[in-house]
Scaffold this motif. Sequence first.
Motif, PDB file in Angstrom:
ATOM      1  N   LYS A 159     -37.942 -77.030  91.095  1.00 27.81           N
ATOM      2  CA  LYS A 159     -36.724 -77.758  91.447  1.00 27.81           C
ATOM      3  C   LYS A 159     -36.041 -77.133  92.659  1.00 27.81           C
ATOM      4  N   THR A 160     -36.068 -75.818  92.751  1.00 24.93           N
ATOM      5  CA  THR A 160     -35.464 -75.144  93.896  1.00 24.93           C
ATOM      6  C   THR A 160     -36.225 -75.473  95.175  1.00 24.93           C
ATOM      7  N   ALA A 161     -37.556 -75.486  95.118  1.00 28.35           N
ATOM      8  CA  ALA A 161     -38.355 -75.833  96.295  1.00 28.35           C
ATOM      9  C   ALA A 161     -38.061 -77.262  96.738  1.00 28.35           C
ATOM     10  N   LYS A 162     -37.950 -78.168  95.802  1.00 32.61           N
ATOM     11  CA  LYS A 162     -37.646 -79.562  96.153  1.00 32.61           C
ATOM     12  C   LYS A 162     -36.232 -79.698  96.709  1.00 32.61           C
ATOM     13  N   ALA A 163     -35.295 -78.912  96.191  1.00 29.46           N
ATOM     14  CA  ALA A 163     -33.927 -78.944  96.706  1.00 29.46           C
ATOM     15  C   ALA A 163     -33.871 -78.417  98.141  1.00 29.46           C
ATOM     16  N   LEU A 164     -34.808 -77.549  98.493  1.00 32.28           N
ATOM     17  CA  LEU A 164     -34.907 -77.042  99.861  1.00 32.28           C
ATOM     18  C   LEU A 164     -35.722 -77.978 100.756  1.00 32.28           C
ATOM     19  N   LYS A 165     -36.064 -79.171 100.244  1.00 34.88           N
ATOM     20  CA  LYS A 165     -36.826 -80.187 100.983  1.00 34.88           C
ATOM     21  C   LYS A 165     -38.238 -79.720 101.308  1.00 34.88           C
ATOM     22  N   LEU A 166     -38.829 -78.954 100.397  1.00 34.43           N
ATOM     23  CA  LEU A 166     -40.193 -78.470 100.572  1.00 34.43           C
ATOM     24  C   LEU A 166     -41.070 -79.135  99.520  1.00 34.43           C
ATOM     25  N   GLY A 167     -41.839 -80.132  99.916  1.00 35.36           N
ATOM     26  CA  GLY A 167     -42.638 -80.880  98.964  1.00 35.36           C
ATOM     27  C   GLY A 167     -44.112 -80.530  99.032  1.00 35.36           C
ATOM     28  N   ALA A 215     -38.247 -76.711 106.723  1.00 34.76           N
ATOM     29  CA  ALA A 215     -36.873 -77.183 106.801  1.00 34.76           C
ATOM     30  C   ALA A 215     -36.024 -76.069 107.389  1.00 34.76           C
ATOM     31  N   SER A 216     -34.988 -76.466 108.146  1.00 35.94           N
ATOM     32  CA  SER A 216     -34.065 -75.507 108.752  1.00 35.94           C
ATOM     33  C   SER A 216     -32.720 -75.592 108.066  1.00 35.94           C
ATOM     34  N   PHE A 217     -32.086 -74.440 107.888  1.00 39.69           N
ATOM     35  CA  PHE A 217     -30.803 -74.361 107.208  1.00 39.69           C
ATOM     36  C   PHE A 217     -29.920 -73.333 107.887  1.00 39.69           C
ATOM     37  N   ASP A 218     -28.601 -73.528 107.776  1.00 40.51           N
ATOM     38  CA  ASP A 218     -27.666 -72.477 108.155  1.00 40.51           C
ATOM     39  C   ASP A 218     -27.802 -71.359 107.134  1.00 40.51           C
ATOM     40  N   ARG A 219     -27.632 -70.144 107.593  1.00 41.10           N
ATOM     41  CA  ARG A 219     -27.786 -68.995 106.703  1.00 41.10           C
ATOM     42  C   ARG A 219     -26.487 -68.773 105.928  1.00 41.10           C
TER      43      ARG A 219
END
Length: 59
Positions: free
Chosen positions: A21-29, A35-39
């Motif tokens: 679920k955490t991987a999917k929430a990070l948009k990693l399928g 995926a890029s995110f602010d730190r």
Amino acid sequence: MAQIEVTLKRSIIGQRPAVRKTAKALKLGKIGSSASFDRTPSIEGMVRVVRHLVDIKEL
């Protein structure tokens, strides 16, 4: 704010449900997806949960 790029390198098959679920929430399928995110503290905590499956790069 600094940014990080997270890339899925290993499969989420066979992982605990919380990790999946955490991987999917990070948009990693799929393997190789990025995926890029602010730190932020919340993103760092999510990355810490899946750190054995991903590569992290500073942008």
